[in-house]
Design a protein around this motif. Structure first.
Motif, PDB file in Angstrom:
ATOM      1  N   ARG A 393       0.839  -1.207   0.000  1.00 20.58           N
ATOM      2  CA  ARG A 393       0.000   0.000   0.000  1.00 20.58           C
ATOM      3  C   ARG A 393       0.870   1.252   0.000  1.00 20.58           C
ATOM      4  N   GLU A 394       1.999   1.197   0.737  1.00 18.52           N
ATOM      5  CA  GLU A 394       2.928   2.316   0.759  1.00 18.52           C
ATOM      6  C   GLU A 394       4.327   1.819   1.072  1.00 18.52           C
ATOM      7  N   VAL A 395       5.320   2.630   0.645  1.00 18.56           N
ATOM      8  CA  VAL A 395       6.731   2.299   0.889  1.00 18.56           C
ATOM      9  C   VAL A 395       7.413   3.563   1.396  1.00 18.56           C
ATOM     10  N   ALA A 396       8.155   3.443   2.493  1.00 19.50           N
ATOM     11  CA  ALA A 396       8.765   4.610   3.145  1.00 19.50           C
ATOM     12  C   ALA A 396      10.196   4.844   2.673  1.00 19.50           C
ATOM     13  N   THR A 397      10.765   5.940   3.139  1.00 19.12           N
ATOM     14  CA  THR A 397      12.140   6.324   2.804  1.00 19.12           C
ATOM     15  C   THR A 397      13.137   5.222   3.148  1.00 19.12           C
ATOM     16  N   GLY A 398      14.079   5.003   2.232  1.00 18.56           N
ATOM     17  CA  GLY A 398      15.149   4.044   2.487  1.00 18.56           C
ATOM     18  C   GLY A 398      14.861   2.625   2.039  1.00 18.56           C
ATOM     19  N   TYR A 399      13.664   2.399   1.465  1.00 17.69           N
ATOM     20  CA  TYR A 399      13.302   1.057   1.014  1.00 17.69           C
ATOM     21  C   TYR A 399      13.229   1.004  -0.513  1.00 17.69           C
ATOM     22  N   GLU A 400      13.408  -0.229  -1.032  1.00 20.77           N
ATOM     23  CA  GLU A 400      13.286  -0.449  -2.470  1.00 20.77           C
ATOM     24  C   GLU A 400      11.870  -0.903  -2.800  1.00 20.77           C
ATOM     25  N   CYS A 401      11.475  -0.665  -4.036  1.00 17.60           N
ATOM     26  CA  CYS A 401      10.125  -1.062  -4.456  1.00 17.60           C
ATOM     27  C   CYS A 401      10.057  -1.149  -5.972  1.00 17.60           C
ATOM     28  N   GLY A 402       8.995  -1.745  -6.449  1.00 16.69           N
ATOM     29  CA  GLY A 402       8.716  -1.805  -7.879  1.00 16.69           C
ATOM     30  C   GLY A 402       7.514  -0.931  -8.192  1.00 16.69           C
ATOM     31  N   ILE A 403       7.623  -0.108  -9.238  1.00 17.72           N
ATOM     32  CA  ILE A 403       6.560   0.856  -9.560  1.00 17.72           C
ATOM     33  C   ILE A 403       6.174   0.743 -11.028  1.00 17.72           C
ATOM     34  N   VAL A 404       4.867   0.809 -11.275  1.00 13.70           N
ATOM     35  CA  VAL A 404       4.339   0.912 -12.636  1.00 13.70           C
ATOM     36  C   VAL A 404       3.548   2.214 -12.726  1.00 13.70           C
ATOM     37  N   ILE A 405       3.867   3.035 -13.733  1.00 20.25           N
ATOM     38  CA  ILE A 405       3.129   4.276 -13.973  1.00 20.25           C
ATOM     39  C   ILE A 405       2.075   3.991 -15.038  1.00 20.25           C
ATOM     40  N   ASP A 406       0.835   4.223 -14.701  1.00 14.57           N
ATOM     41  CA  ASP A 406      -0.280   3.911 -15.596  1.00 14.57           C
ATOM     42  C   ASP A 406      -0.104   4.588 -16.954  1.00 14.57           C
ATOM     43  N   GLY A 407      -0.070   3.756 -18.017  1.00 12.62           N
ATOM     44  CA  GLY A 407      -0.011   4.275 -19.381  1.00 12.62           C
ATOM     45  C   GLY A 407       1.348   4.768 -19.830  1.00 12.62           C
ATOM     46  N   PHE A 408       2.409   4.560 -19.039  1.00 11.47           N
ATOM     47  CA  PHE A 408       3.740   5.032 -19.430  1.00 11.47           C
ATOM     48  C   PHE A 408       4.733   3.890 -19.317  1.00 11.47           C
ATOM     49  N   ASN A 409       5.341   3.546 -20.458  1.00 12.73           N
ATOM     50  CA  ASN A 409       6.262   2.415 -20.493  1.00 12.73           C
ATOM     51  C   ASN A 409       7.647   2.793 -21.001  1.00 12.73           C
ATOM     52  N   ASP A 410       8.017   4.066 -20.787  1.00  7.06           N
ATOM     53  CA  ASP A 410       9.334   4.516 -21.243  1.00  7.06           C
ATOM     54  C   ASP A 410      10.214   4.911 -20.069  1.00  7.06           C
ATOM     55  N   LEU A 411      10.015   4.297 -18.912  1.00  3.99           N
ATOM     56  CA  LEU A 411      10.859   4.592 -17.755  1.00  3.99           C
ATOM     57  C   LEU A 411      12.288   4.135 -18.024  1.00  3.99           C
ATOM     58  N   LYS A 412      13.257   4.947 -17.572  1.00  3.95           N
ATOM     59  CA  LYS A 412      14.662   4.633 -17.809  1.00  3.95           C
ATOM     60  C   LYS A 412      15.439   4.750 -16.498  1.00  3.95           C
ATOM     61  N   GLU A 413      16.542   4.041 -16.433  1.00  5.76           N
ATOM     62  CA  GLU A 413      17.408   4.110 -15.261  1.00  5.76           C
ATOM     63  C   GLU A 413      17.893   5.552 -15.070  1.00  5.76           C
ATOM     64  N   GLY A 414      17.820   6.048 -13.847  1.00  2.00           N
ATOM     65  CA  GLY A 414      18.224   7.433 -13.562  1.00  2.00           C
ATOM     66  C   GLY A 414      17.058   8.399 -13.483  1.00  2.00           C
ATOM     67  N   ASP A 415      15.869   7.993 -13.978  1.00  2.00           N
ATOM     68  CA  ASP A 415      14.678   8.838 -13.848  1.00  2.00           C
ATOM     69  C   ASP A 415      14.337   9.031 -12.372  1.00  2.00           C
ATOM     70  N   VAL A 416      13.698  10.145 -12.072  1.00  2.00           N
ATOM     71  CA  VAL A 416      13.203  10.410 -10.718  1.00  2.00           C
ATOM     72  C   VAL A 416      11.682  10.510 -10.785  1.00  2.00           C
ATOM     73  N   ILE A 417      11.010   9.764  -9.920  1.00  2.00           N
ATOM     74  CA  ILE A 417       9.541   9.799  -9.864  1.00  2.00           C
ATOM     75  C   ILE A 417       9.132  10.575  -8.616  1.00  2.00           C
ATOM     76  N   GLU A 418       8.304  11.580  -8.818  1.00  2.00           N
ATOM     77  CA  GLU A 418       7.796  12.386  -7.714  1.00  2.00           C
ATOM     78  C   GLU A 418       6.327  12.070  -7.501  1.00  2.00           C
TER      79      GLU A 418
END
Length: 426
Positions: A393-418
């Motif tokens: 449901r949520e992930v806090a600071t300092g942890y790793e996670c897997g994320i999918v952005i709805d409708g966007f499949n061009d994520l690249k290494e080094g991107d920052v998600i806010e």
């Protein structure tokens, strides 16, 4: 603005006006102080004075020789050429502005910066604005107080007294004051203690009573007719957008109030933009651009409002409504946290970003922006959030996670998600 009498903008005669030069000019103009331009590096072979003067004029400072009021003094820090002329210009400007101070009274000044010295205790760097400060004087600075035990000049030399215009380091306060605090000499230490205690109480009450001042209050004051001018600082992703926004705002013509653009530039909202907004009581507008972490912290501390837009007509519509006193209650954007994309994986047609949460807390279904090279490449919703293949449901600071952005499949290494959400503020 509290301590500056004359602003000297240094511009290189070979490089010309740089973004930081434009920013410095904006700060000086917002402080409403006389400006002198020191045109440095005139000894270099590729120095082009006429070109740089034209750039300075385009930045809003018209030279005296072109019919304006800005003195431009060619100098060379390397050879010393023009330094005497610069000093003479400063003295003449000060005479014209009629800067005066009475040295024969109790001293008053302003704290420039302060720190806790490990061996000597609280140390404040101040400028004496009037009167004469002496060893043994009882002073109050903001909510701190004490007796002056030592004074030092900029070279560390001990002073017995300091007259108006003198910058110095002061020892003897009971705690570290804040930059911008007023320094005042009082009759005795008991009075200083009472004044400091009262200021501490007032500051505490202000902190409790004012949960969110700044930009929203400015809009409310405009709506109530108390403010006739709206100061804006505008940052955009590209120059074309910036020019279009400035032109659209200039076309707003209302009898109730007018727009004044304090500073505009291409790039993200910086800490310097926030400090300028705080000093000039301005709103910060970000068009297709976001603040960096330092700017976000400064905005929270100084209660500066930053508004974000991606459509020009919506921006101008809000400003026009605010100027006419009809702006509806607003929702403020709240940043939940940031993650750094460290790897990407494909699961069919969907791209999963392997991420590390650098700050805040990321929640499934949060709205999100993807930054690449400091620019927004897309906005969307976090449709999937996982920890070790398990839904989270949520992930806090300092942890790793897997994320999918709805409708966007061009994520690249080094991107920052806010990740962000909305919160009603008025």
């Amino acid at each position: 603005a509290q301590v500056t009498d004359v602003a000297i903008i240094v511009v290189a005669a070979d490089d010309g006006i740089m973004p930081q030069s434009v920013e410095a000019i904006s700060h000086a103009r917002a402080a409403n102080v006389p400006i002198i331009v020191a045109l440095n590096k005139v000894d270099k072979a590729d120095a082009n004075l006429d070109r740089v003067k034209a750039q300075i004029s385009e930045a809003g400072l018209t030279p005296v020789e072109w019919g304006g009021d800005i003195e431009i003094v060619p100098v060379s820090a390397k050879t010393g050429e023009g330094i005497d002329s610069l000093l003479t210009t400063i003295l003449l400007t000060s005479e014209i502005a009629h800067f005066r101070a009475n040295p024969d009274k109790a001293a008053a000044g302003v704290v420039i910066e302060a720190q806790m010295d490990r061996s000597r205790g609280p140390m404040a760097t101040i400028i004496v604005q009037s009167g004469t400060l002496k060893l043994g004087d009882v002073v109050v600075a903001g909510s701190s107080y004490g007796k002056v035990r030592a004074l030092f000049d900029d070279r560390g030399k001990h002073l017995r007294l300091a007259k108006p215009g003198t910058p110095l380091a002061l020892l003897g306060l009971n705690e570290v004051p804040e930059a911008g605090d007023k320094v005042q000499v009082l009759s005795d230490e008991k009075v200083a203690r009472l004044v400091a205690l009262q200021r501490t109480r007032e500051k505490r009450v202000e902190g409790l009573a004012s949960t969110r001042a700044g930009g929203v209050d400015i809009l409310q004051q405009i709506a109530a007719g108390h403010i006739k001018e709206m100061n804006l600082i505008i940052k955009a992703d590209v120059q074309g957008s910036l020019e279009a926004i400035e032109q659209a705002l200039k076309e707003l013509n209302l009898s109730t109030a007018r727009v004044r653009i304090i500073h505009s530039a291409v790039g993200g909202v910086s800490e310097s933009d926030v400090l300028l907004a705080a000093a000039s009581e301005a709103l910060v507008i970000g068009f297709h651009t976001r603040p960096d972490p330092a700017a976000r912290r400064a905005a929270e501390e100084r209660k500066v409002e930053i508004r974000y837009y991606d459509i020009i007509y919506k921006l101008t519509e809000d400003i026009e409504l605010a100027l006419s006193g009809m702006l509806d209650p607003v929702y403020e954007e709240v940043v939940r946290g940031h993650v750094e994309v460290r790897a990407t994986f494909k699961a069919g047609r969907v791209v999963i970003a392997g991420c590390y949460v650098t700050d805040g807390t990321i929640t499934r279904n949060d709205e999100a922006r993807v930054f690449r090279g400091g620019q927004v490449v897309t906005t969307g919703r976090i449709s999937s959030l996982k920890r070790f293949k398990e839904d989270a449901r949520e992930v806090a600071t300092g942890y790793e996670c897997g994320i999918v952005i709805d409708g966007f499949n061009d994520l690249k290494e080094g991107d920052v998600i806010e990740a962000y959400g909305q919160q009603r503020v008025s």
